[in-house]
Design an enzyme around this catalytic site. Structure first.
Site, mmCIF file in Angstrom:
data_model
loop_
_atom_site.group_PDB
_atom_site.id
_atom_site.type_symbol
_atom_site.label_atom_id
_atom_site.label_comp_id
_atom_site.label_asym_id
_atom_site.label_seq_id
_atom_site.Cartn_x
_atom_site.Cartn_y
_atom_site.Cartn_z
ATOM 1 N N ASP A 37 0.856 -1.188 0.000
ATOM 2 C CA ASP A 37 0.000 0.000 0.000
ATOM 3 C C ASP A 37 0.889 1.235 0.000
ATOM 4 O O ASP A 37 2.038 1.188 0.455
ATOM 5 C CB ASP A 37 -0.918 0.008 1.243
ATOM 6 C CG ASP A 37 -2.173 0.832 1.040
ATOM 7 O OD1 ASP A 37 -3.278 0.248 0.980
ATOM 8 O OD2 ASP A 37 -2.066 2.075 0.923
ATOM 9 N N TYR A 156 -12.337 6.985 -14.044
ATOM 10 C CA TYR A 156 -12.506 5.764 -13.256
ATOM 11 C C TYR A 156 -13.160 4.674 -14.097
ATOM 12 O O TYR A 156 -12.722 3.523 -14.111
ATOM 13 C CB TYR A 156 -13.369 6.099 -12.029
ATOM 14 C CG TYR A 156 -13.538 4.981 -11.029
ATOM 15 C CD1 TYR A 156 -12.587 4.773 -10.037
ATOM 16 C CD2 TYR A 156 -14.656 4.141 -11.060
ATOM 17 C CE1 TYR A 156 -12.738 3.748 -9.103
ATOM 18 C CE2 TYR A 156 -14.811 3.128 -10.139
ATOM 19 C CZ TYR A 156 -13.856 2.934 -9.155
ATOM 20 O OH TYR A 156 -14.016 1.924 -8.235
HETATM 21 P P1 NAP Z 1 -9.953 2.467 0.032
HETATM 22 O O1 NAP Z 1 -10.657 2.181 1.294
HETATM 23 O O2 NAP Z 1 -9.652 3.894 -0.337
HETATM 24 O O3 NAP Z 1 -8.597 1.617 0.006
HETATM 25 C C1 NAP Z 1 -7.710 1.729 -1.066
HETATM 26 C C2 NAP Z 1 -6.285 1.627 -0.560
HETATM 27 O O4 NAP Z 1 -5.410 1.768 -1.696
HETATM 28 C C3 NAP Z 1 -5.920 2.749 0.420
HETATM 29 O O5 NAP Z 1 -5.139 2.260 1.472
HETATM 30 C C4 NAP Z 1 -5.135 3.691 -0.468
HETATM 31 O O6 NAP Z 1 -4.226 4.500 0.236
HETATM 32 C C5 NAP Z 1 -4.414 2.711 -1.356
HETATM 33 N N1 NAP Z 1 -3.840 3.351 -2.529
HETATM 34 C C6 NAP Z 1 -4.262 4.466 -3.182
HETATM 35 N N2 NAP Z 1 -3.415 4.765 -4.172
HETATM 36 C C7 NAP Z 1 -2.443 3.839 -4.153
HETATM 37 C C8 NAP Z 1 -1.277 3.623 -4.924
HETATM 38 N N3 NAP Z 1 -0.922 4.467 -5.892
HETATM 39 N N4 NAP Z 1 -0.499 2.562 -4.638
HETATM 40 C C9 NAP Z 1 -0.825 1.711 -3.633
HETATM 41 N N5 NAP Z 1 -1.905 1.873 -2.853
HETATM 42 C C10 NAP Z 1 -2.706 2.922 -3.119
HETATM 43 O O7 NAP Z 1 -10.755 1.886 -1.210
HETATM 44 P P2 NAP Z 1 -11.710 0.579 -1.361
HETATM 45 O O8 NAP Z 1 -13.110 1.069 -1.372
HETATM 46 O O9 NAP Z 1 -11.296 -0.477 -0.440
HETATM 47 O O10 NAP Z 1 -11.369 0.206 -2.871
HETATM 48 C C11 NAP Z 1 -10.504 -0.867 -3.218
HETATM 49 C C12 NAP Z 1 -10.705 -1.197 -4.687
HETATM 50 O O11 NAP Z 1 -12.071 -1.559 -4.911
HETATM 51 C C13 NAP Z 1 -10.408 -0.031 -5.650
HETATM 52 O O12 NAP Z 1 -9.789 -0.512 -6.806
HETATM 53 C C14 NAP Z 1 -11.790 0.488 -5.981
HETATM 54 O O13 NAP Z 1 -11.825 1.144 -7.234
HETATM 55 C C15 NAP Z 1 -12.593 -0.791 -5.983
HETATM 56 N N6 NAP Z 1 -14.027 -0.581 -5.800
HETATM 57 C C16 NAP Z 1 -14.487 0.027 -4.671
HETATM 58 C C17 NAP Z 1 -15.856 0.240 -4.523
HETATM 59 C C18 NAP Z 1 -16.449 0.916 -3.318
HETATM 60 O O14 NAP Z 1 -17.644 1.274 -3.367
HETATM 61 N N7 NAP Z 1 -15.720 1.090 -2.218
HETATM 62 C C19 NAP Z 1 -16.713 -0.177 -5.541
HETATM 63 C C20 NAP Z 1 -16.206 -0.821 -6.669
HETATM 64 C C21 NAP Z 1 -14.838 -1.014 -6.778
HETATM 65 P P3 NAP Z 1 -4.676 6.034 0.598
HETATM 66 O O15 NAP Z 1 -5.828 5.878 1.539
HETATM 67 O O16 NAP Z 1 -3.447 6.636 1.205
HETATM 68 O O17 NAP Z 1 -5.088 6.655 -0.720
#
Ligand code: NAP
Length: 250
Positions: A37, A156
């Protein structure tokens, strides 16, 4: 025998939300897990949670938009655990909300660099390591916006559609090399990403977009990813799996 016994796994974006749940599910099922991360605090917290649950994990600070970081992350997994069998490319950001005609160029570049190129760079180094270990599985975290359009979310949506295409092409290339590669498309999941990007007053509208009538939970996504990563999914490759409370069925 545990589902992922004697396996080693790597999860990007595992310092929060869905990635953290996937990493914990992997570890609970016997895998040794690399937590990658950009967020050091979140990543180390995930490691601590896994260790408290008697699992094995370590953290590698990784910005997935940098090829060299991906190379280092995979090398660290192999060096520490001796092999890599499973990878989940999950790190992602939402980016700015704006119409295409006004979309900030820097935000477009950043979203594509992390959500699409990041997964490519990851697989670029994971695949040779998986081949070296005799095979395995990769799961890429896309989105319902990898299948449908997203109002105000062009970068996105383009990145997630691209990720589904990348997943299918890679799956074809490695189908006879004992490596399965699939994409998972969550609906809106209750994670920090959602709360950072959606004001609370919009939550009821978002809930209604899911026929099940609620947001998903990260643990629910982790269950599907766990299955796809395991030998139970031995005939599944090149697929997109929805986990969206019926969102795409409309
Ligand atoms: P999240 O809670 O924001 O977790 C994402 C993690 O990735 C955070 O720790 C973030 O760090 C880290 N990150 C960001 N940029 C990065 C980089 N350049 N290199 C390495 N790590 C990085 O998001 P989540 O909701 O769990 O989402 C995870 C995945 O599921 C994503 O691909 C998202 O598009 C997908 N997704 C999510 C949803 C939803 O509704 N939550 C729906 C569909 C798909 P920081 O916090 O420091 O940025």
């Amino acid at each position: 025998m545990q589902l992922l016994q004697n396996k080693t796994a790597l999860v990007t974006g595992a310092g929060s939300g869905i990635g953290r749940s996937i990493a914990r599910a992997y570890a609970r099922n016997g895998a040794k897990v690399v937590i990658a991360d950009i967020d050091e605090t979140g990543g180390n917290d995930t490691v601590e949670m896994i260790r408290q649950e008697k699992g094995t994990a370590f953290f590698v600070k990784t910005d997935v938009s940098r090829p060299a970081d991906n190379e280092r992350m995979v090398a660290a997994a192999v060096e520490q655990f001796g092999a890599l069998h499973i990878a989940c490319n999950n790190a992602g950001i939402v980016g700015e909300l704006a119409r295409v005609g006004k979309y900030p160029i820097e935000s477009w570049d950043r979203v594509i660099a992390i959500n699409l190129s990041g997964a490519f760079y990851g697989m670029r180094y994971q695949l040779p390591a998986l081949q070296q270990s005799g095979g395995g599985a990769i799961v890429n975290i896309a989105s319902v916006l990898g299948q449908a359009g997203g109002d105000g979310l062009s970068a996105y949506t383009a990145a997630k559609h691209g990720l589904v295409g990348l997943t299918k092409s890679a799956a074809l290339e490695y189908a006879q090399r004992n490596i399965r590669i699939n994409a998972v498309g969550p609906g809106y999941i209750d994670t920090p990403m959602l709360h950072q990007n959606l004001p609370a007053e919009q939550h009821p509208i978002i809930r209604q977009m899911h026929p099940i009538g609620r947001l998903g939970r990260p643990e629910e996504v982790a269950e599907l990813v766990l299955w796809l990563s395991s030998e139970k999914a031995s005939f599944v490759t090149g697929a997109y799996y929805s986990i969206d409370g019926g969102f795409l069925a409309r």
